[in-house]
Every structure is written in structure tokens, then in C-alpha cells.
Design a protein around this motif. Structure first.
Motif, short mmCIF file in Angstrom:
data_model
loop_
_atom_site.label_atom_id
_atom_site.label_comp_id
_atom_site.label_asym_id
_atom_site.label_seq_id
_atom_site.Cartn_x
_atom_site.Cartn_y
_atom_site.Cartn_z
N LEU A 230 0.85 -1.13 0.11
CA LEU A 230 0.06 0.02 -0.06
C LEU A 230 1.05 1.25 -0.02
CD1 LEU A 230 -2.70 -0.99 2.43
CD2 LEU A 230 -3.00 -0.84 -0.01
N TYR A 231 1.96 1.23 0.79
CA TYR A 231 2.90 2.54 0.94
C TYR A 231 3.34 2.60 -0.28
CZ TYR A 231 6.82 5.34 1.87
OH TYR A 231 7.71 6.39 1.72
N VAL A 232 4.18 1.61 -1.04
CA VAL A 232 5.05 1.82 -2.18
C VAL A 232 4.16 2.08 -3.33
CG1 VAL A 232 6.95 0.32 -1.34
CG2 VAL A 232 5.11 -0.81 -2.65
N ALA A 233 2.91 1.81 -3.60
CA ALA A 233 2.02 1.74 -4.64
C ALA A 233 1.39 3.42 -4.44
CB ALA A 233 1.05 0.73 -4.64
N ILE A 234 1.16 3.76 -3.52
CA ILE A 234 0.49 5.02 -3.16
C ILE A 234 1.42 5.91 -3.12
CG2 ILE A 234 -0.95 6.65 -1.86
CD1 ILE A 234 -2.50 4.00 -0.92
N GLY A 235 2.62 5.92 -2.23
CA GLY A 235 3.40 7.00 -2.16
C GLY A 235 4.60 6.99 -3.18
N PRO A 236 5.68 6.19 -3.05
CA PRO A 236 6.72 6.16 -3.97
C PRO A 236 6.34 6.04 -5.50
CG PRO A 236 7.30 4.98 -2.07
CD PRO A 236 5.79 5.20 -2.00
N ALA A 237 5.19 5.44 -5.69
CA ALA A 237 4.75 5.34 -7.22
C ALA A 237 3.94 6.28 -7.76
CB ALA A 237 3.79 3.93 -7.40
N VAL A 238 2.67 6.55 -7.31
CA VAL A 238 1.75 7.66 -7.59
C VAL A 238 2.19 8.97 -7.23
CG1 VAL A 238 -0.77 8.25 -7.76
CG2 VAL A 238 -0.02 5.84 -7.92
N LEU A 239 2.33 9.26 -6.17
CA LEU A 239 2.42 10.52 -5.61
C LEU A 239 3.97 11.04 -5.76
CD1 LEU A 239 0.76 10.53 -1.98
CD2 LEU A 239 -0.04 11.28 -4.15
N ALA A 240 4.87 10.26 -5.82
CA ALA A 240 6.20 10.37 -6.02
C ALA A 240 6.51 10.74 -7.60
CB ALA A 240 7.33 9.49 -5.82
N TYR A 241 6.11 9.86 -8.24
CA TYR A 241 5.99 10.15 -9.76
C TYR A 241 5.43 11.20 -10.53
CZ TYR A 241 8.54 5.78 -10.86
OH TYR A 241 9.58 4.69 -11.04
N ARG A 242 4.28 11.50 -9.77
CA ARG A 242 3.43 12.83 -10.26
C ARG A 242 4.35 14.01 -9.72
NH1 ARG A 242 1.03 16.41 -13.24
NH2 ARG A 242 -0.38 17.67 -11.88
N ALA A 243 4.77 14.19 -8.65
CA ALA A 243 5.71 15.23 -8.27
C ALA A 243 6.83 15.29 -8.94
CB ALA A 243 5.94 15.38 -6.81
N TRP A 244 7.53 14.29 -9.30
CA TRP A 244 8.87 14.31 -9.82
C TRP A 244 8.64 14.66 -11.45
CZ3 TRP A 244 13.75 14.32 -8.73
CH2 TRP A 244 14.70 14.04 -9.59
#
Length: 300
Positions: A230-244
Motif C-alpha cells: 500500500l505504501y510503495v504503490a500510493i507514495g513512491p509510485a503514484v505521488l512521487a512520480y506525479r511530483a517528479w
């Protein structure tokens, strides 16, 4: 040309290193519970499901995605299929701090790849900024004692992370090269989902190979693995990729690359928090050096 940073762009580019530091920590915690490439596939499958309600239209046969399938196939291979797979493989033999420190060679790879493959000149301020940032990384690596650097030894995980870093540098430069219609590029969910379509294909092939070639491949389901997914899908994947992705578009890949050097600092802090240790003065000094590198490199 490098661009001056605005506070909003800087904030966007700080979010991914923080989330990626957490990604390294939890990725290390689930070593032995799930094979690394399988972890990457499960992560992006869940992220795909989360994004699907926001941009399902991009999968339609009439979607503008398919006219640029080669570009999305390459972005999916580098950003979804390879980068995190190599990172999770690295965490099997290396620590979160070491993994994020190796990844902090990102600014140098950004500058080199931009110069060689995209004919982007390297400014003197960028070289000075790289020196500041790498000094901050070395300070964390040495734990405030420079003599510790002489005892540094590379393990297979460090090599895996070096390959992952090069993949991410290419991915970031490709992000900055706009080739798709505004309808896709302007919709962040559609843009990321388009990459996931092909990235999941690549990751699925790699996962099949992992299970076919590894006798010990297995998954131990339980709340630690579920919480990690749940963490790696929501945070480092979706949110981080969007911000990056948005930060790279605003500031450029070279400037954005310097922000990746914040990852080992965040990883060190998160690791010490999990271990119950108090932060050290060298963490603050390293943070100051890395921020100085960001400021210097972004000056015109």
C-alpha cells in the motif's frame, strides 16, 4: 538552460526523495517475504488499479496513447520495469542508506547523459553544485568521519543500484522531451497510466523470468507485506512520480537531479528513527551542503 527554482517547484522536487527514502527502508524490511522483481510488479499493479478510475479513457482504442506507443514503451521500461526492480534487488545485499547514497550519483549521470545523448551543455554552476551535493553525500556516508570513506566496500546491491540510477537518468531526460498531445501530457493520471500500461508488461515478463529461474521464489502474505504494498504503490509510485514528472517539466532534468541527493539524508533520518537513535550533527551539515548544491546548480 537551467531555470531558477520557485518555492512551489522546490517543494514538488522534495516530496519524491522523502517518499523514495521510505521506499528503500520498507523494501529492506520485506526482503525474504517477496522476491524483488515480484515486489515491483505487485507495486505497479496496485498503482495501476488506483489510477484506472482517473484515466481509463487513455486505454481506449481511439486514445492518442497508441500513436506514441514507442515512447511510452521506453518510459515504461526505464521508469516502471527496470528502475525499481533493480532497487529492490539492491536492497537484498545492501542497506537503505547505502542504496540511496549510490543513487545520489544521479546529478552526475544527469549531466553526463544530457551532454552525450541530448546535446545539453553543462554549466559551471552545475559542476560546482554537483561538488557541494556529493560532499554532503560523502559526509553522510562517512558519518562525519572522513577516514571512514577509505573503508567503503561495494557489494552486488550497490552495482544494481548504479544501473538503476542510470535508468532513472535516461527516464528523466525523456520526460522533458514532449512528444505526446496536450490531452495526454496535460492529464497527469493519464500520462502516468500510459507508462504503466507498458511498464506492467515489461515488469510482468521480468517477474515470470524471476519465478522460472529462481527455485526459492515465494511470497509470505501478511500485514507487513500488505502494508508495504500500500505504501510503495500510493507514495513512491503514484505521488512521487506525479511530483517528479511535474518538477522535471518545470525545472529541467539537470536541476531536478540534484534533489535526488536529499534521499540518503532522509533515509538516514528514517533509519535512525526506526532504530531509536537520535539524529547527528553531520546529518544537518550534509543537508546544508546538498541544499547549497541545489541552489548553486539552479542559478542562471
Amino acid at each position: 538552460m537551467t531555470q531558477r527554482l520557485t518555492p512551489s517547484t522546490a517543494a514538488l522536487l522534495v516530496v519524491p526523495p522523502l517518499l523514495w527514502a521510505g521506499n528503500a527502508v520498507v523494501g529492506r524490511l520485506v526482503v525474504g517475504l517477496v522476491p524483488p522483481i515480484t515486489l515491483n510488479f505487485l507495486r505497479w499493479t496496485l498503482a495501476f488499479i488506483l489510477l484506472l478510475p482517473l484515466a481509463a479513457w487513455v486505454l481506449a482504442p481511439s486514445s492518442l496513447l497508441w500513436a506514441h506507443w514507442r515512447r511510452y514503451a521506453l518510459l515504461g521500461l526505464l521508469g516502471v520495469g527496470l528502475y525499481n526492480a533493480f532497487q529492490y534487488m539492491a536492497l537484498g545485499t545492501s542497506t537503505p542508506i547505502n542504496v540511496t547514497l549510490v543513487a545520489s550519483s544521479m546529478p552526475l549521470w544527469m549531466l553526463a547523459i544530457g551532454r552525450v545523448f541530448f546535446q545539453t551543455p553543462i554549466a559551471r554552476t552545475q559542476l560546482v553544485g554537483a561538488a557541494f551535493s556529493m560532499a554532503g553525500v560523502a559526509l553522510v556516508l562517512s558519518r562525519g568521519e572522513w577516514t571512514q570513506l577509505a573503508q567503503l566496500k561495494l557489494v552486488p546491491g550497490d552495482v544494481y543500484m548504479l544501473v538503476a540510477t542510470m535508468c532513472w537518468a535516461f527516464y528523466s531526460w525523456l520526460l522533458a522531451r514532449t512528444a505526446e498531445p496536450a490531452a495526454v501530457r496535460g492529464d497527469w493520471a493519464a500520462f502516468l497510466l500510459a507508462q504503466m500500461v507498458f511498464g506492467l508488461g515489461w515488469s510482468g515478463l521480468l517477474t515470470a523470468g524471476e519465478w522460472a529461474l529462481t527455485d526459492a521464489a515465494h511470497i509470505e502474505w501478511g500485514w507487513p507485506l500488505v502494508a508495504t504494498l500500500l505504501y510503495v504503490a500510493i507514495g513512491p509510485a503514484v505521488l512521487a512520480y506525479r511530483a517528479w514528472g511535474l518538477g522535471v517539466q518545470r525545472a529541467g532534468p539537470a536541476v531536478a537531479g540534484f534533489f535526488s541527493n536529499l534521499t540518503p539524508v532522509f533515509a538516514a533520518v528514517l533509519s535512525t528513527l526506526f532504530l531509536g537513535e537520535a539524529p547527528h550533527l553531520y546529518h544537518a551539515a550534509a543537508f546544508a551542503l546538498i541544499v547549497a548544491g541545489i541552489v548553486v546548480s539552479s542559478r542562471k
